[in-house]
Design an enzyme around this catalytic site. Structure first.
Site, PDB file in Angstrom:
ATOM      1  N   HIS A   1       0.803  -1.226   0.000  1.00 33.06           N
ATOM      2  CA  HIS A   1       0.000   0.000   0.000  1.00 33.06           C
ATOM      3  C   HIS A   1       0.834   1.272   0.000  1.00 33.06           C
ATOM      4  O   HIS A   1       0.297   2.353  -0.164  1.00 33.06           O
ATOM      5  CB  HIS A   1      -0.974  -0.005   1.192  1.00 33.06           C
ATOM      6  CG  HIS A   1      -2.162  -0.902   0.950  1.00 33.06           C
ATOM      7  ND1 HIS A   1      -2.078  -2.022   0.180  1.00 33.06           N
ATOM      8  CD2 HIS A   1      -3.450  -0.821   1.353  1.00 33.06           C
ATOM      9  CE1 HIS A   1      -3.262  -2.614   0.132  1.00 33.06           C
ATOM     10  NE2 HIS A   1      -4.114  -1.909   0.833  1.00 33.06           N
TER      11      HIS A   1
ATOM     12  N   SER B   1      -1.075  -0.778  -5.701  1.00 29.58           N
ATOM     13  CA  SER B   1      -1.012  -1.985  -6.513  1.00 29.58           C
ATOM     14  C   SER B   1      -0.428  -1.698  -7.888  1.00 29.58           C
ATOM     15  O   SER B   1      -0.625  -0.617  -8.439  1.00 29.58           O
ATOM     16  CB  SER B   1      -2.422  -2.562  -6.687  1.00 29.58           C
ATOM     17  OG  SER B   1      -2.968  -2.897  -5.437  1.00 29.58           O
TER      18      SER B   1
ATOM     19  N   LYS C   1     -15.153  -7.833  -7.694  1.00 28.95           N
ATOM     20  CA  LYS C   1     -14.406  -8.697  -8.623  1.00 28.95           C
ATOM     21  C   LYS C   1     -13.763  -9.865  -7.869  1.00 28.95           C
ATOM     22  O   LYS C   1     -13.780 -11.002  -8.341  1.00 28.95           O
ATOM     23  CB  LYS C   1     -13.329  -7.869  -9.342  1.00 28.95           C
ATOM     24  CG  LYS C   1     -12.662  -8.626 -10.473  1.00 28.95           C
ATOM     25  CD  LYS C   1     -11.956  -7.678 -11.428  1.00 28.95           C
ATOM     26  CE  LYS C   1     -11.348  -8.447 -12.588  1.00 28.95           C
ATOM     27  NZ  LYS C   1     -11.071  -7.593 -13.749  1.00 28.95           N
ATOM     28  N   ASP C   2     -13.191  -9.569  -6.683  1.00 25.63           N
ATOM     29  CA  ASP C   2     -12.604 -10.643  -5.872  1.00 25.63           C
ATOM     30  C   ASP C   2     -13.691 -11.594  -5.379  1.00 25.63           C
ATOM     31  O   ASP C   2     -13.456 -12.799  -5.269  1.00 25.63           O
ATOM     32  CB  ASP C   2     -11.844 -10.061  -4.673  1.00 25.63           C
ATOM     33  CG  ASP C   2     -10.524  -9.418  -5.090  1.00 25.63           C
ATOM     34  OD1 ASP C   2      -9.962  -9.845  -6.111  1.00 25.63           O
ATOM     35  OD2 ASP C   2     -10.061  -8.502  -4.389  1.00 25.63           O
TER      36      ASP C   2
ATOM     37  N   GLU D   1       3.964 -34.222  -1.435  1.00 27.29           N
ATOM     38  CA  GLU D   1       2.744 -33.694  -2.017  1.00 27.29           C
ATOM     39  C   GLU D   1       3.084 -32.942  -3.312  1.00 27.29           C
ATOM     40  O   GLU D   1       4.203 -32.464  -3.487  1.00 27.29           O
ATOM     41  CB  GLU D   1       2.074 -32.736  -1.023  1.00 27.29           C
ATOM     42  CG  GLU D   1       1.538 -33.445   0.201  1.00 27.29           C
ATOM     43  CD  GLU D   1       0.222 -34.149  -0.072  1.00 27.29           C
ATOM     44  OE1 GLU D   1       0.277 -35.284  -0.573  1.00 27.29           O
ATOM     45  OE2 GLU D   1      -0.835 -33.582   0.211  1.00 27.29           O
TER      46      GLU D   1
END
Lengths: 194, 429
Positions: B220, B224, B248-249, B292
């Protein structure tokens, strides 16, 4: 020498012309002393925290194991456990001993003779940890019918390390021979490991 | 900090005014993920994955806290408490357990996309190096947490995974074996190991949450990045985070949840390994030890070293494996190109996709049995991985002629909508 009675603050001295000068030494001394004590204190606190993660007394108490060898025929091996790690006890045949002795020691990655890896007069008893020195898998070859690999000793299925009849690394990624723990014969058929 | 045109928090509710004047936490949230954070207007769906990683972390913490209430952290009881207790006796235990186990895969999947997003769009470049460094740190913490969590069910893969991973440390000269025994609290994985891994597995997610706060804080400061890589020039280039990107998220979270639920309800064991349904046996190694899926590329790098060269092959493998991640810390200084987005870097764009392919092949190799063909393939792809960061990227950043950048985010946005003529006419008019 300026003192408190002169009205001079303790971290200052009087210069040649009677003016007050900074005297950093006393203040520095106090800073170093305080920080040192704090550092020692912090170290003393960290020590038990770190040490508590070392093996505890009950884990160390498992550090010796008695093994009866009487039932192991030549050519046979058993898998037992020592300090919760697999332990291989193998009764080598004369042919296997001869094969191990035949190898030029200088050609080995971790040069050792079979004699150095066994007790005097008991070269047929090969006692090693069953822990591959690469990343700790259990090699095959101690159990009945398991793959003993290209050198007739042990073969680690994880990354293909092959050990010979003296438990020495001959091929694959492991850096050293299978580890021989400390042990001694208490009689002809009983050995105490650890 | 924020752009001067950022909206200010002005609580109307007297209770919120009272709180805000005493502890400005609502203001902090408003400025972080609310209308008070102006964000470039052109973010694409790849910018969803940071939030998705955050959602995955919350899912893991919530399910993990509840599962811990039913877990027996002892070598004698762990396997049964997971495979019988949680799966049959605990109400909805099977759901929580499968959510937690598959949640780890979902978490790592979105984190990998998030990292590759950063690589493609040059998000690691100035002034966002600190965001990237903290991100790599979070990645390391996630890997440690995932590994320790995988040990807890105390199946065969858990046990031998713990044995092999702690075995890495025995490669360190002189003190290695001592470190390994210290990490395990014994000579082989046992009660002491399981309990300390449980303790740390519970602790580390909160450390991760803390570093995430620093990660977002560092983000911040400059604000972004965006797909053009062009910095924000004015208010017209940004929209408030809320409601634009929360919406949107939110859509992205919906898609994420659908995939997550499909895994949990239809393929709960697809990403697991059958050997982990066998209780840990310290005397027998499974024929094919494999971590994994999210560790496969690194496992391939580890196994790629087969010959001693000055130091033993084992130590090379371990150094290379850790090095492959530590290398990422230096990326902001290895790539000197002033252009961020690969959209405007024709050569880097090719190198990026070759790297993606390289990592996928490494992953395939890491998941396969180490046959000679697989070993050679991992050696080539591992070498390429290092060459990408240490040789190819620095050279490209010198040689490449980037495509012309748009003058501003707004111009790029309008051009994509066929609006470039409009701006031209607007200027000429």
């Amino acid at each position: 020498m300026a003192t408190l009675e002169d009205g001079v603050p303790p971290d200052q001295t009087v210069g040649p012309g009677g003016e007050l000068l900074e005297n950093p030494r006393r203040r520095d001394y106090l800073t170093y002393a305080a920080v040192s004590v704090a550092a020692v204190g912090a170290g003393v606190v960290v020590l038990p925290l770190v040490n508590s993660m070392n093996p505890s007394a009950d884990v160390l108490a498992q550090s010796s194991t008695e093994i009866d060898l009487s039932a192991i025929e030549p050519g046979q091996a058993i898998k037992t456990s020592f300090r919760k790690q697999p332990l291989f006890v193998r009764n080598l045949t004369p042919a296997e001993i001869a094969e191990a002795d035949k190898v030029p020691v200088s050609s080995l990655r971790d040069p050792q003779t079979l004699e150095q890896r066994t007790k005097e007069g008991k070269t047929n008893w090969l006692i090693t940890l069953g822990v591959c020195t690469h990343l700790g898998c259990v090699p095959l070859g101690a159990g009945e019918g398991e793959n003993r690999g290209p050198f007739g000793g042990y073969f680690c299925p994880c990354h293909g390390s092959a050990y010979d009849t003296a438990g020495r690394i001959r091929q694959g990624p492991a850096p050293t021979n299978l580890q021989v723990p400390e042990y001694e014969f208490t009689s002809d058929t009983v050995v105490v490991v650890g | 900090m924020s752009f001067p045109w950022a909206k200010q928090y002005e609580p109307k509710n007297p209770v919120m005014q009272w709180v805000d004047s005493r502890l400005p936490l609502p203001r902090f949230v408003y400025n972080a993920v609310g209308a008070g954070y102006p964000v470039p207007r052109n973010l694409n769906y790849f910018w969803n994955f940071g939030i998705l990683a955050g959602v995955a972390l919350v899912v893991q913490i919530v399910t993990g806290i509840v599962l811990a209430m039913h877990f027996h952290s002892s070598a004698a009881g762990a396997f049964e408490s997971v495979n019988v207790g949680m799966m049959r006796d605990v109400n909805a235990g099977w759901f929580l357990r499968f959510t937690h186990a598959n949640g780890a895969s979902m978490f790592l999947a979105v984190v990998y996309i998030h990292i590759f997003r950063g690589l493609y769009y040059g998000s690691y470049k100035a002034p966002r190096e600190m965001v990237w460094l903290l991100g790599v740190l979070i990645f390391l913490l996630i890997m440690a947490t995932a590994f320790m969590g995988y040990v807890l069910p105390w199946g065969q893969m858990s046990f031998w995974g713990a044995q092999v991973i702690t075995g890495f440390f025995s490669a360190i000269p002189v003190v290695g074996e001592w470190i390994r025994v210290w990490l395990l609290g014994g000579y082989a994985p046992d009660d002491a190991t399981l309990n300390r891994f449980f303790s740390l597995h519970y602790l580390l997610p909160f450390v991760i949450a803390g570093v995430i706060i620093l990660h977002i804080w560092a983000l911040h400061i400059p604000g972004s990045s965006n797909p053009t890589g062009v910095e924000v020039k004015g208010e017209q280039d940004t929209v408030p985070f809320h409601p634009y990107y929360t919406a949107k998220d939110g859509f992205g979270v919906g898609v994420f949840m659908i995939i997550f639920a499909t895994l949990i309800f239809f393929f709960p064991d697809y990403l697991g390994h059958p050997d982990n349904y066998v209780v840990a046996n310290p005397l027998s190694t499974p024929a094919h030890i494999v971590p994994e899926w999210y560790f496969w590329p690194f496992y391939a790098i580890l196994r790629a070293f087969t010959a001693d060269f000055i130091i033993p092959a084992k130590l090379w493998g371990v150094l290379a494996m850790f090095g492959s991640i530590l290398l990422l810390f230096f990326l902001p200084w290895l790539d000197k190109s002033p252009v961020r987005s690969a959209n405007f870097r024709p050569m880097y764009r090719i190198a990026f996709w070759v790297l993606v392919l390289d990592v996928l092949v490494l992953g395939y190799c890491g998941g396969s049995t180490a046959t000679p063909g697989v070993v050679i393939t991992s050696q080539i792809t591992a070498a390429y991985y290092f060459a990408h960061f240490l040789i190819i990227v620095p050279i490209i950043s010198r040689l490449e002629t980037p495509k012309p950048l748009p003058n501003s985010i707004t111009e790029a946005v309008l051009a994509n909508k066929g609006g470039s003529r409009m701006t031209e006419t607007a200027v000429s008019a």
